[in-house]
Enzyme design. Structure first.
Site, PDB file in Angstrom:
ATOM      1  N   LYS A   1       2.048  -3.281   7.386  1.00  0.00           N
ATOM      2  CA  LYS A   1       2.375  -3.483   5.965  1.00  0.00           C
ATOM      3  C   LYS A   1       3.820  -3.087   5.680  1.00  0.00           C
ATOM      4  O   LYS A   1       4.518  -3.748   4.896  1.00  0.00           O
ATOM      5  CB  LYS A   1       1.415  -2.685   5.083  1.00  0.00           C
ATOM      6  CG  LYS A   1       0.001  -3.211   5.053  1.00  0.00           C
ATOM      7  CD  LYS A   1      -0.091  -4.628   4.496  1.00  0.00           C
ATOM      8  CE  LYS A   1       0.181  -4.683   3.001  1.00  0.00           C
ATOM      9  NZ  LYS A   1      -0.025  -6.055   2.466  1.00  0.00           N
TER      10      LYS A   1
ATOM     11  N   THR B   1       0.824  -1.214   0.000  1.00  0.00           N
ATOM     12  CA  THR B   1       0.000   0.000   0.000  1.00  0.00           C
ATOM     13  C   THR B   1       0.855   1.260   0.000  1.00  0.00           C
ATOM     14  O   THR B   1       2.002   1.243   0.457  1.00  0.00           O
ATOM     15  CB  THR B   1      -0.907   0.008   1.253  1.00  0.00           C
ATOM     16  OG1 THR B   1      -1.566   1.263   1.371  1.00  0.00           O
ATOM     17  CG2 THR B   1      -0.086  -0.211   2.526  1.00  0.00           C
ATOM     18  N   ASP B   2       0.266   2.355  -0.472  1.00  0.00           N
ATOM     19  CA  ASP B   2       0.952   3.647  -0.413  1.00  0.00           C
ATOM     20  C   ASP B   2       1.036   4.188   1.006  1.00  0.00           C
ATOM     21  O   ASP B   2       1.825   5.092   1.302  1.00  0.00           O
ATOM     22  CB  ASP B   2       0.274   4.680  -1.319  1.00  0.00           C
ATOM     23  CG  ASP B   2      -1.204   4.903  -1.012  1.00  0.00           C
ATOM     24  OD1 ASP B   2      -1.734   4.277  -0.075  1.00  0.00           O
ATOM     25  OD2 ASP B   2      -1.836   5.692  -1.739  1.00  0.00           O
ATOM     26  N   GLU B   3       0.246   3.621   1.929  1.00  0.00           N
ATOM     27  CA  GLU B   3       0.204   4.148   3.291  1.00  0.00           C
ATOM     28  C   GLU B   3       1.511   3.940   4.053  1.00  0.00           C
ATOM     29  O   GLU B   3       1.744   4.598   5.067  1.00  0.00           O
ATOM     30  CB  GLU B   3      -0.972   3.546   4.055  1.00  0.00           C
ATOM     31  CG  GLU B   3      -2.317   3.924   3.455  1.00  0.00           C
ATOM     32  CD  GLU B   3      -3.496   3.592   4.341  1.00  0.00           C
ATOM     33  OE1 GLU B   3      -3.383   3.743   5.565  1.00  0.00           O
ATOM     34  OE2 GLU B   3      -4.538   3.179   3.800  1.00  0.00           O
TER      35      GLU B   3
ATOM     36  N   TYR C   1      -2.063  -0.282  10.966  1.00  0.00           N
ATOM     37  CA  TYR C   1      -2.195  -0.966   9.669  1.00  0.00           C
ATOM     38  C   TYR C   1      -0.978  -0.725   8.791  1.00  0.00           C
ATOM     39  O   TYR C   1      -0.326  -1.663   8.308  1.00  0.00           O
ATOM     40  CB  TYR C   1      -3.457  -0.507   8.940  1.00  0.00           C
ATOM     41  CG  TYR C   1      -3.420  -0.811   7.459  1.00  0.00           C
ATOM     42  CD1 TYR C   1      -3.311  -2.124   6.999  1.00  0.00           C
ATOM     43  CD2 TYR C   1      -3.458   0.216   6.510  1.00  0.00           C
ATOM     44  CE1 TYR C   1      -3.256  -2.403   5.638  1.00  0.00           C
ATOM     45  CE2 TYR C   1      -3.408  -0.054   5.152  1.00  0.00           C
ATOM     46  CZ  TYR C   1      -3.307  -1.367   4.722  1.00  0.00           C
ATOM     47  OH  TYR C   1      -3.233  -1.645   3.374  1.00  0.00           O
TER      48      TYR C   1
END
Length: 337
Positions: free
Chosen positions: A154, A124-126, A150
């Protein structure tokens, strides 16, 4: 059997590739997403956990895959705030178990098969943290700065995938994508929740003042990117996958409202699916109440990142991928579904 994974499975079966599908079927995994290939002998569904080392080993040795793609993840930020341990178990420990099983099996392959094999980890970009207005979009060189449990889980799993390439030579790949949307999206996420609440006549909750910005990627475009990376990506590399669709959350909500209203104006038969039915002066089901007054601003999420944006230049230049679906087109496809 989740949102992005099921889209990828369906696309690969359409392309004629055999798929062995391992899914635990937690709350957001839905075998119904794959109903169209029910009974398909070339789609082997196994209910189980990527954290089950013995099961992973058995599947690898029995089916001898050309690639392993890890879609499995707890992915909802709100849930991670309330129960971070669950995200560590699946996203970190589950990924590590999967990596270890794949490595042990991969070492026993012939040199030709070892060189051809790929392990792709969907991320993810997060993991990159947050951007201020006007700052350049995330690239593959952006330092990791996760702000939620979260995204921290990741980020950790990404580091383990990279380490398995650097330490053991396992031919890994990582894709970091922006927010996906499209059919089969679980309705705790923004877009399907908004659509569902509109149809039910409920209020539309928007965090804070609604100015948080996300880059939106249509799920089928994402799956095409994953397939390209599997077949043409360079082992050990990271590829950012973005949709060129930066929008504020409040824009997304208002556009969804106006699109549903337009579709129901153009095709009144759609109104029959409304759970909230008001009869207008003409005796027909009214949609006058479908407007921005449904929006309700709620207390902001803890640690809410202000802006995400992905620069997909690398995957475009190296592999020729570009997003095909504008948000205005993709949201209509999603709402019609």
């Amino acid at each position: 059997a989740g949102f992005i994974g099921s889209c990828y499975v369906l696309s690969r079966r359409t392309a004629g590739e055999r798929v062995v599908n391992l899914d635990k079927l937690t709350y957001s995994g839905n075998i119904g997403n794959l109903a169209s290939i029910d009974g398909d002998a070339e789609h082997i569904f196994v209910r189980g956990d990527i954290g089950d080392a013995l099961l992973v080993r058995q599947l690898l040795y029995h089916y001898q895959p050309d690639a392993v793609i890890n879609f499995a993840a707890e992915s909802h930020v709100d849930r991670s705030i309330h129960d971070p341990d669950a995200f560590v178990r699946t996203n970190v420990l589950g990924t590590c178990t999967l990596l270890r099983g794949v490595l042990e099996w991969w070492k026993e392959l012939s040199e030709e098969r070892r060189n051809a094999f790929r392990f792709l980890h969907v991320s993810t970009d997060e993991v990159y943290g947050t951007l201020r207005p006007g700052e350049p979009a995330f690239t593959e060189a952006t330092p990791y700065a996760p702000n939620s449990p979260y995204s921290a889980s990741k980020a950790s799993s990404d580091h383990f995938v990279r380490a398995y390439h650097e330490t053991y030579g396992l031919p890994t790949l990582i894709t970091n994508c922006s927010n996906n949307y499209g059919p089969y999206h679980f309705p705790e996420k923004l877009i399907p929740l908004i659509i569902k609440n509109i149809l039910e006549g409920k209020s539309l909750p928007v965090y804070g003042d609604g100015t948080n910005v996300r880059d939106w990627l249509y799920v089928e475009d994402h799956c095409k990117a994953i397939d390209l990376v599997i077949h043409k990506g360079r082992a050990g590399e990271v590829y950012n996958v973005g949709g060129h669709n930066e929008k504020q959350n409040i824009e997304i909500v208002k556009l969804t409202i106006s699109t549903i209203r337009r579709l129901m104006t153009e095709q009144p038969e759609y109104r029959r699916i409304l759970k909230k039915k008001e009869i207008g002066a003409d005796g027909q089901i009214s949609i006058d109440w479908i407007n921005d007054s449904l929006i309700t601003f709620v207390k902001d999420r803890l640690g809410h990142d202000q802006r995400y944006a992905i620069d997909p230049t690398k995957i475009t230049n190296e592999l020729g991928w570009t997003p095909e679906t504008s948000f205005e087109t993709g949201i209509v496809k999603t709402i019609r579904w």
